[in-house]
Write a protein that holds these residues in place. Structure first.
Motif, short mmCIF file in Angstrom:
data_model
loop_
_atom_site.label_atom_id
_atom_site.label_comp_id
_atom_site.label_asym_id
_atom_site.label_seq_id
_atom_site.Cartn_x
_atom_site.Cartn_y
_atom_site.Cartn_z
N LEU A 111 4.72 -5.98 -2.69
CA LEU A 111 3.47 -6.52 -2.14
C LEU A 111 3.75 -7.64 -1.14
O LEU A 111 3.15 -7.69 -0.07
CB LEU A 111 2.57 -7.04 -3.26
N LEU A 112 4.66 -8.53 -1.51
CA LEU A 112 5.01 -9.63 -0.60
C LEU A 112 5.64 -9.13 0.69
O LEU A 112 5.50 -9.76 1.74
CB LEU A 112 5.95 -10.62 -1.29
N ALA A 113 6.32 -7.99 0.62
CA ALA A 113 6.94 -7.40 1.80
C ALA A 113 5.91 -6.67 2.67
O ALA A 113 6.25 -6.17 3.74
CB ALA A 113 8.04 -6.43 1.39
N GLY A 114 4.66 -6.61 2.20
CA GLY A 114 3.61 -5.99 2.99
C GLY A 114 3.48 -4.48 2.82
O GLY A 114 2.84 -3.83 3.62
N ARG A 115 4.10 -3.95 1.79
CA ARG A 115 4.02 -2.51 1.55
C ARG A 115 2.62 -2.13 1.06
O ARG A 115 1.96 -2.90 0.36
CB ARG A 115 5.02 -2.07 0.50
#
Length: 58
Positions: free
Chosen positions: A23-27
């Motif tokens: 989630l933090l990686a923007g996936r």
């Protein structure tokens, strides 16, 4: 056997951490579902249960 299928669906602490990282990686939910070998619904449900924000829905 249904019992083993249910036990296979239990989320582990490392999977929760991977979910957070993704989630933090923007996936997107769909990307995370593929990476974790889960359904998009399972990922969305876990996000809500953990109280973490869903960044992307596509």
């Amino acid at each position: 056997m249904k019992l083993s299928q249910k036990s296979d669906s239990v989320w582990t602490a490392p999977q929760d951490e991977e979910l957070r990282r993704q989630l933090l990686a923007g996936r997107s939910v769909n990307e995370i579902a593929i990476r974790l070998k889960r359904s998009p619904l399972a990922v969305r449900t876990r996000i809500k249960k953990l109280g973490i924000g869903e960044l992307k829905t596509d």
